[in-house]
Motif scaffolding. Structure first.
Motif, PDB file in Angstrom:
ATOM      1  N   LEU A 316       0.955  -0.950  -0.184  1.00 15.60           N
ATOM      2  CA  LEU A 316       0.118  -0.230   0.081  1.00 15.60           C
ATOM      3  C   LEU A 316       1.068   1.148  -0.078  1.00 15.60           C
ATOM      4  O   LEU A 316       0.213   2.020  -0.507  1.00 15.60           O
ATOM      5  CB  LEU A 316      -1.057  -0.457   1.396  1.00 15.60           C
ATOM      6  CG  LEU A 316      -1.725  -1.312   0.942  1.00 15.60           C
ATOM      7  CD1 LEU A 316      -2.688  -1.069   2.708  1.00 15.60           C
ATOM      8  CD2 LEU A 316      -2.724  -0.432  -0.155  1.00 15.60           C
ATOM      9  N   GLU A 317       2.029   1.206   0.728  1.00 16.70           N
ATOM     10  CA  GLU A 317       2.959   2.106   0.680  1.00 16.70           C
ATOM     11  C   GLU A 317       3.882   2.487  -0.434  1.00 16.70           C
ATOM     12  O   GLU A 317       3.573   3.582  -1.133  1.00 16.70           O
ATOM     13  CB  GLU A 317       3.842   2.250   1.634  1.00 16.70           C
ATOM     14  CG  GLU A 317       5.108   3.175   1.786  1.00 16.70           C
ATOM     15  CD  GLU A 317       5.629   3.033   3.409  1.00 16.70           C
ATOM     16  OE1 GLU A 317       6.433   4.090   3.098  1.00 16.70           O
ATOM     17  OE2 GLU A 317       5.955   1.975   3.661  1.00 16.70           O
ATOM     18  N   ALA A 318       3.345   1.634  -1.370  1.00 14.84           N
ATOM     19  CA  ALA A 318       3.622   1.762  -2.416  1.00 14.84           C
ATOM     20  C   ALA A 318       3.543   2.078  -4.344  1.00 14.84           C
ATOM     21  O   ALA A 318       4.013   2.162  -4.894  1.00 14.84           O
ATOM     22  CB  ALA A 318       4.781   0.370  -3.005  1.00 14.84           C
ATOM     23  N   ASP A 319       2.126   2.044  -3.257  1.00 11.92           N
ATOM     24  CA  ASP A 319       0.869   2.039  -4.590  1.00 11.92           C
ATOM     25  C   ASP A 319       0.954   3.765  -4.873  1.00 11.92           C
ATOM     26  O   ASP A 319      -0.372   3.723  -4.483  1.00 11.92           O
ATOM     27  CB  ASP A 319      -0.465   1.525  -3.727  1.00 11.92           C
ATOM     28  CG  ASP A 319      -1.881   1.682  -4.270  1.00 11.92           C
ATOM     29  OD1 ASP A 319      -1.433   2.045  -5.729  1.00 11.92           O
ATOM     30  OD2 ASP A 319      -2.441   1.982  -4.139  1.00 11.92           O
ATOM     31  N   ASP A 320       1.862   4.429  -5.454  1.00 13.68           N
ATOM     32  CA  ASP A 320       1.622   5.621  -5.970  1.00 13.68           C
ATOM     33  C   ASP A 320       0.222   5.910  -6.653  1.00 13.68           C
ATOM     34  O   ASP A 320       0.336   7.784  -6.161  1.00 13.68           O
ATOM     35  CB  ASP A 320       2.975   5.576  -6.637  1.00 13.68           C
ATOM     36  CG  ASP A 320       4.379   5.512  -5.679  1.00 13.68           C
ATOM     37  OD1 ASP A 320       4.266   6.081  -4.043  1.00 13.68           O
ATOM     38  OD2 ASP A 320       5.662   5.877  -5.989  1.00 13.68           O
ATOM     39  N   THR A 321       0.047   4.974  -7.338  1.00 12.64           N
ATOM     40  CA  THR A 321      -0.747   5.354  -7.907  1.00 12.64           C
ATOM     41  C   THR A 321      -2.629   5.511  -8.117  1.00 12.64           C
ATOM     42  O   THR A 321      -2.941   6.054  -8.096  1.00 12.64           O
ATOM     43  CB  THR A 321      -1.009   4.736  -9.972  1.00 12.64           C
ATOM     44  OG1 THR A 321      -0.778   3.231  -8.654  1.00 12.64           O
ATOM     45  CG2 THR A 321       1.287   5.049 -10.068  1.00 12.64           C
ATOM     46  N   GLY A 322      -2.227   4.558  -6.617  1.00 13.51           N
ATOM     47  CA  GLY A 322      -3.794   4.277  -6.050  1.00 13.51           C
ATOM     48  C   GLY A 322      -4.421   3.175  -6.521  1.00 13.51           C
ATOM     49  O   GLY A 322      -5.949   2.652  -6.448  1.00 13.51           O
ATOM     50  N   GLU A 323      -3.714   2.515  -8.021  1.00  9.63           N
ATOM     51  CA  GLU A 323      -4.410   1.725  -8.150  1.00  9.63           C
ATOM     52  C   GLU A 323      -4.465   0.072  -7.479  1.00  9.63           C
ATOM     53  O   GLU A 323      -5.598  -0.784  -7.483  1.00  9.63           O
ATOM     54  CB  GLU A 323      -3.683   0.667  -9.466  1.00  9.63           C
ATOM     55  CG  GLU A 323      -3.807   1.700 -10.859  1.00  9.63           C
ATOM     56  CD  GLU A 323      -4.456   0.979 -11.953  1.00  9.63           C
ATOM     57  OE1 GLU A 323      -4.663   0.323 -12.015  1.00  9.63           O
ATOM     58  OE2 GLU A 323      -5.802   2.457 -11.295  1.00  9.63           O
TER      59      GLU A 323
END
Length: 916
Positions: A316-323
């Motif tokens: 979730l922390e690496a989910d920069d795009t919100g995908e």
């Protein structure tokens, strides 16, 4: 239609229908906010957002209410507190608990037993229980008082398994699961049944949504006795463990607003969201967590979602795009259930594979790593953070929505399967896999001996993990669940309290409802029990003549009265107070029954006797809330249940929905209820006096006798209440029947039975029989048809269980054994009520009752229609005397014509008016 469009209920679309007129500026704002989160953290960002929303409101900028949030944990990882326990030790005995809970059910399927049980339920929520039991749930020896825990019914093997590790239950008792009689004294009930295990379970919770509404009113009752100075409950908390499927019950959601309105921050719901009903998904095409979030948030609750375990945090922390969050939002529950019934490769393809971005997020993870991504309800660190936040919530009740897997840890043949609720046993190979996963030191040889002899495991009282478990419970104030029966008996009111009721009403005509209310007023003035009486009223105090209590006893409201009452100048003005005694629940019979249960079990939950007196339209009791009364009996509730405006014909004008002709029959099916149908105020006085003594007095009658509810039906028809006879047969009155009057005119003999409002009719019928037909009729007041039948049935049972003993004669048989003449029994209820005792009466027996729907009409006409009135009694008695040859043939026909029995307009039985 797209998946996002189909899942319209997944989240609130704040900007879905608003055009973005300046995307570049929007991007800058978003980047600014992201920087705030990165630099200052989520807690600071949350504060700024709240300030902006508040400011927007003052500037008249419309911001829609957010009813649902993204499908992620409510508490960000950077705001989670450190876990205070020893994770390894707790994991060890949590494994033992899952093993032993499964063994309890497995062993219950042995040859010749096969009594069922649920393996998967506890396995899926062990973490939810254990975090609470290790760190939150207070036992009754805690200095601040014990918490009240509504455990989920189907998970009872988990509670028994823990009690086994604690040394409270033996292996023999575990083997008595669901065999309460055949394995006595070691039998254990299937679910939380205080009636069946009264030193263990506190609350019956297994079905029908009664647990949620009872928990709400338990929390409110805790505030009630605190505000009234009965007991300091400020540190006690109510926890209710519920299923997501259970939340479909009307009672589960119907009272949520009450908890919010009363700011019950002493209440936490923990909803085990395994996404499954008993047969399949709760919301296969939707998302039950999001639906519940919207419901609770809209009702004013604090909502905490615990959806993902700690392994998801880096993703979730690496989910920069919100995908990833988008995929989480749009994945329906049916798919989430399927994923845990498959494997890691399947999840990679069908979940993460929904987007190239999310698929890349897990590119470096093995299928096994993906499979180990836990749901939040199985992560003790996430659950601890939620519980801590719930107990620190100020001004709002809290609901925790915990994402779990039904059958967690039992293997892919159980986990998430539609049939897992009905699966009662494991194969030898499944047991071995289960053992290996939970590291239980049991050999293959032991398992292979007998599939249904799966051994229990206990490492010994001196094992480090067991010492730790015991220390945690000792620090928290003792074992949970535990039911206690320690309380001080009450000093009963003096005889003078009942003197007005025993004098009758003189020349005044009053209904038995008003006669009861007058006695209640006198009881509330008693210095010993008065303050412990809890009058509970849905919303008909004025109908029952209880508005006189408003200015004196006052209506309980935790906020007091902060408005100017419209009737403030009136003598009987509406008055609310934080110390009010009347519990006015509103138009809410289910809630009122829950309130009665909470007050009626205070002797156990708080060690403080409280006396609930729940008064309601009798039609709205055992018909509408019969399930709740059954649960109240299971919980060993004590108190008075007053069915006002009783009878099929007394409530003139109201019609079918209000006219009760059958509640005593329904009440008679509940072993925890004693029904009385008094006619006069002196009968009410003796019944109330005996009930107070039986339930709350200092005597040797035994707990099983004390744990009853007195159901008293009273009417709204004004009558003249006779004074108590000097030679009153009090014993007969309390057992169910006594002779009210004897006729000595010397004619043919008859016996007329009446109860409640029908007693005046049969008194008049006896006079008519004497004056018009020369018949000598004795009048009997039947105060309880149900108790007479129970005594008779008990006598029959004693006879078959003690064949060598002298048979005991039922009381009704004894009473009538030396009487002459037929019996005509008359009631304003259905004929089935008197017919219960027909077989035990040695005389010829006839019943007149109201066996159809009620309708709007005058009392006299309605009674003539049902053929239950004075002259119907006369004609039926003459018919029976004709058949026995005691009066001339044709007498009954003459009487029928004389009184116009076929003409409802010639009915004369009953008075007009009378609201209470």
């Amino acid at each position: 239609m797209s998946t996002a469009e189909e899942s319209y209920d997944i989240r609130s679309g704040l900007t879905d229908h608003a055009p973005d007129k300046d995307p570049e500026e929007t991007s800058e704002w978003i980047e600014s906010f992201d920087s705030l989160v990165d630099i200052a953290g989520t807690e600071r960002a949350e504060y700024i957002m709240r300030q902006l929303l508040q400011r927007a409101s003052t500037q008249s900028v419309a911001v829609p209410m957010v009813t649902t949030t993204d499908y992620v944990n409510t508490i960000p990882a950077d705001q989670e507190p450190d876990y205070p326990g020893d994770e390894e030790l707790e994991r060890r005995y949590r494994n033992y608990l899952r093993w032993n809970a499964a063994a309890i059910v497995q062993r219950a399927q042995r040859d010749g037993v096969g009594v069922g049980g649920h393996i998967s339920s506890y396995a899926g929520q062990a973490t939810l229980y254990e975090v609470g039991l290790n760190h939150f749930f207070r036992g009754q020896d805690h200095e601040g008082g014990g918490d009240q825990i509504f455990f989920q019914g189907h998970s009872s093997p988990g509670n028994y398994a823990r009690a086994y590790l604690e040394g409270r239950l033996s292996e023999d008792e575990l083997d008595g699961f669901r065999q309460e009689k055949s394995q006595a004294p070691n039998g254990l009930p299937s679910y939380p049944h205080p009636k069946m295990l009264d030193d263990f379970w506190q609350f019956p919770t297994v079905s029908m949504g009664i647990g949620p509404i009872n928990a709400i009113h338990q929390a409110q009752f805790n505030r009630y006795i605190h505000d009234r100075g009965i007991k300091d409950t400020s540190q006690q908390h109510v926890w209710a463990f519920l299923g997501d499927g259970e939340m479909d019950e009307p009672e589960s959601r119907g009272a949520l607003h009450i908890a919010a309105q009363n700011k019950l921050d002493n209440l936490t719901f923990v909803i085990n969201c395994n996404l499954q009903r008993l047969d399949g998904p709760v919301r296969g095409n939707g998302k039950i967590v999001q639906e519940l979030e919207a419901t609770f948030r809209g009702a004013g609750w604090n909502v905490i979602k615990v959806l993902w375990g700690r392994e998801w945090d880096p993703l979730l922390e690496a989910d920069d795009t919100g995908e990833l969050v988008r995929v989480m939002n749009e994945t329906p529950d049916g798919d989430y259930q399927t994923y845990k019934a498959e494997d890691g490769g399947f999840v990679r393809e069908h979940f993460f594979g929904r987007s190239s971005t999310t698929k890349e997020l897990v590119a470096d993870m093995s299928d096994e790593d993906i499979w180990k991504l836990k749901r939040g309800g199985h992560d003790y660190k996430k659950v601890y953070a939620a519980y801590k936040a719930a107990t620190e919530s100020n001004g709002k009740p809290t609901v925790i929505l915990a994402h779990t897997i039904k059958g967690y840890g039992l293997g892919t043949t159980f986990e998430g399967r539609n049939a897992t609720h009905q699966m009662k046993e494991m194969t030898i190979d499944e047991i071995k896999l289960f053992r290996d996963r939970h590291r239980i030191p049991v050999s293959d040889e032991e398992i292979e001996k007998d599939q249904h002899a799966m051994p229990y495991y206990h490492p010994g009282a001196d094992a480090p993990e067991i010492k730790y478990l015991q220390e945690r419970r000792q620090k928290l104030g003792g074992y949970v669940p535990e039911r206690r029966k320690k309380y001080h008996p009450l000093q009963m009111p003096p005889e003078s309290t009942y003197k007005h009721s025993r004098k009758g009403s003189g020349k005044q005509q009053i209904a038995t409802t008003m006669a009861f209310v007058r006695l209640l007023r006198d009881l509330m003035r008693d210095k010993n029990i008065g303050k412990r009486i809890v009058p509970i009223i849905p919303d008909e105090a004025r109908t029952f003549g209880m508005d006189s209590f408003f200015p004196t006893a006052k209506i309980y409201n935790p906020r007091g009265q902060n408005y100017m009452s419209v009737d403030r100048e009136a003598l009987l003005s509406y008055k609310e107070s934080t110390e009010g005694q009347l519990w006015h629940v509103g138009i809410n019979e289910a809630g009122a029954t829950s309130a009665m249960t909470a007050a009626g079990t205070s002797y156990s939950t708080h060690g403080e006797i409280m006396i609930p007196i729940y008064i309601f339209y009798s039609m709205f009791g055992f018909q509408r809330t019969g399930d709740s009364f059954w649960a109240a009996a299971d919980q060993l509730t004590r108190g008075f249940v007053i069915g006002a405006t009783a009878g099929r014909t007394t409530l003139a004008g109201e019609g079918t929905q209000h006219m009760d002709g059958h509640s005593p029959i329904l009440a008679g099916t509940n072993p925890g209820v004693k029904h009385y149908d008094p006619a006069f105020s002196y009968e009410i006085a003796h019944i109330m006096r005996n009930g107070l003594h039986e339930m709350y007095g200092d005597h040797d009658m035994g707990d099983h006798v004390r744990n009853v509810m007195y159901y008293i039906t009273v009417y709204n028809e004004p009558i003249t209440h006779q004074p108590e006879p000097e030679d009153m047969d009090i014993d007969g009155l309390l057992k169910g029947i006594y002779r009210y009057s004897t006729s000595d005119i010397g004619g043919p003999k008859a016996n007329l039975f009446g109860s409640g409002v029908s007693l005046p009719w049969v008194i008049e019928a006896a006079e008519v029989l004497a004056d018009d037909w020369g018949v000598s009729a004795d009048v009997w007041s039947v105060t309880s048809w149900n108790e007479l039948r129970r005594d008779a049935v008990a006598a029959e049972r004693e006879r078959i269980t003690n064949p060598d003993a002298e048979p005991r004669v039922p009381y009704i048989t004894q009473v009538m054994s030396e009487t002459e003449g037929p019996v005509v029994a008359t009631t304003d209820f259905a004929t089935l009520l008197p017919d219960q005792i027909r077989q035990y009466v040695p005389n010829e027996f006839a019943t007149l009752g109201a066996d159809d729907f009620g309708f709007s009409e005058t009392r006299a006409a309605a009674r003539r229609y049902f053929k239950i009135d004075t002259h119907s009694v006369v004609v039926r008695a003459l018919q029976m005397l004709e058949e026995s040859g005691d009066v001339e043939e044709g007498t009954a026909s003459s009487a029928f014509a004389k009184y116009g029995l076929d003409d409802v307009n010639r009915g004369t039985t009953g008075t007009a008016g009378g609201d209470s």
